[in-house]
Design a protein around this motif. Sequence first.
Motif, PDB file in Angstrom:
ATOM      1  N   SER A 248      27.290  42.019  29.629  1.00  0.00           N
ATOM      2  CA  SER A 248      26.741  43.249  29.066  1.00  0.00           C
ATOM      3  C   SER A 248      25.296  43.039  28.622  1.00  0.00           C
ATOM      4  CB  SER A 248      27.593  43.706  27.883  1.00  0.00           C
ATOM      5  OG  SER A 248      27.014  44.806  27.235  1.00  0.00           O
ATOM      6  N   ALA A 249      25.018  41.912  27.991  1.00  0.00           N
ATOM      7  CA  ALA A 249      23.656  41.601  27.554  1.00  0.00           C
ATOM      8  C   ALA A 249      22.736  41.400  28.752  1.00  0.00           C
ATOM      9  CB  ALA A 249      23.663  40.354  26.675  1.00  0.00           C
ATOM     10  N   ARG A 250      23.199  40.684  29.748  1.00  0.00           N
ATOM     11  CA  ARG A 250      22.409  40.450  30.956  1.00  0.00           C
ATOM     12  C   ARG A 250      22.111  41.776  31.659  1.00  0.00           C
ATOM     13  NH1 ARG A 250      22.381  39.506  36.345  1.00  0.00           N
ATOM     14  NH2 ARG A 250      21.423  37.598  37.131  1.00  0.00           N
ATOM     15  N   ASP A 251      23.117  42.636  31.762  1.00  0.00           N
ATOM     16  CA  ASP A 251      22.931  43.946  32.386  1.00  0.00           C
ATOM     17  C   ASP A 251      21.902  44.783  31.633  1.00  0.00           C
ATOM     18  OD1 ASP A 251      24.754  43.366  34.366  1.00  0.00           O
ATOM     19  OD2 ASP A 251      26.358  44.611  33.557  1.00  0.00           O
ATOM     20  N   ALA A 252      21.940  44.740  30.316  1.00  0.00           N
ATOM     21  CA  ALA A 252      20.992  45.516  29.511  1.00  0.00           C
ATOM     22  C   ALA A 252      19.561  45.027  29.745  1.00  0.00           C
ATOM     23  CB  ALA A 252      21.355  45.432  28.031  1.00  0.00           C
ATOM     24  N   ILE A 253      19.367  43.729  29.817  1.00  0.00           N
ATOM     25  CA  ILE A 253      18.031  43.176  30.072  1.00  0.00           C
ATOM     26  C   ILE A 253      17.548  43.597  31.457  1.00  0.00           C
ATOM     27  CG2 ILE A 253      16.741  41.031  30.449  1.00  0.00           C
ATOM     28  CD1 ILE A 253      17.235  41.641  27.489  1.00  0.00           C
ATOM     29  N   CYS A 254      18.409  43.507  32.458  1.00  0.00           N
ATOM     30  CA  CYS A 254      18.023  43.901  33.814  1.00  0.00           C
ATOM     31  C   CYS A 254      17.788  45.404  33.927  1.00  0.00           C
ATOM     32  CB  CYS A 254      19.090  43.461  34.809  1.00  0.00           C
ATOM     33  SG  CYS A 254      19.162  41.671  35.032  1.00  0.00           S
ATOM     34  N   ALA A 255      18.462  46.192  33.104  1.00  0.00           N
ATOM     35  CA  ALA A 255      18.291  47.650  33.140  1.00  0.00           C
ATOM     36  C   ALA A 255      16.926  48.076  32.618  1.00  0.00           C
ATOM     37  CB  ALA A 255      19.396  48.328  32.328  1.00  0.00           C
TER      38      ALA A 255
END
Length: 144
Positions: free
Chosen positions: A60-67
Amino acid sequence: MSTPSALHRPTGVPLTRRMAARCVLIAALALSLLPPGRIQAVLEVVRRGARPASAAQAKSARDAICAVSLFCAGPRGCLPRSLGAALLCRLRGTWPTWCTGVRVVPPFTAHAWVETDGHLVDEGVPDDYFARLMTVAPTVRGDR
């Protein structure tokens, strides 16, 4: 000759999570400019008191950074992406294992990532694809 590729930018990340990711990304980009030993020292201080992150929390954290950052979603954004994901987890009281290393098969390629329980988080390669050179794992109670 170049190889065509498309970046995967996660969707469905809530606004509050994207805002937090943007704030953390500033710190991650600044931290990525430091020498490796200094990055490790800073992360060892930041991780204190955090419980280990689950795979879902780290993803979830990785996805937020990539978003919020196309650079971080790209192949050259691994260091700020991994730092941002770790710091974003820390905001919620958890810590994944932050790693840097190299590919085990030629050609030589350095990489940075986060993992949980020895499994790479959303990297798309097997867990033994990289040799770990530097890690900052969650602390165990009593460990400093």
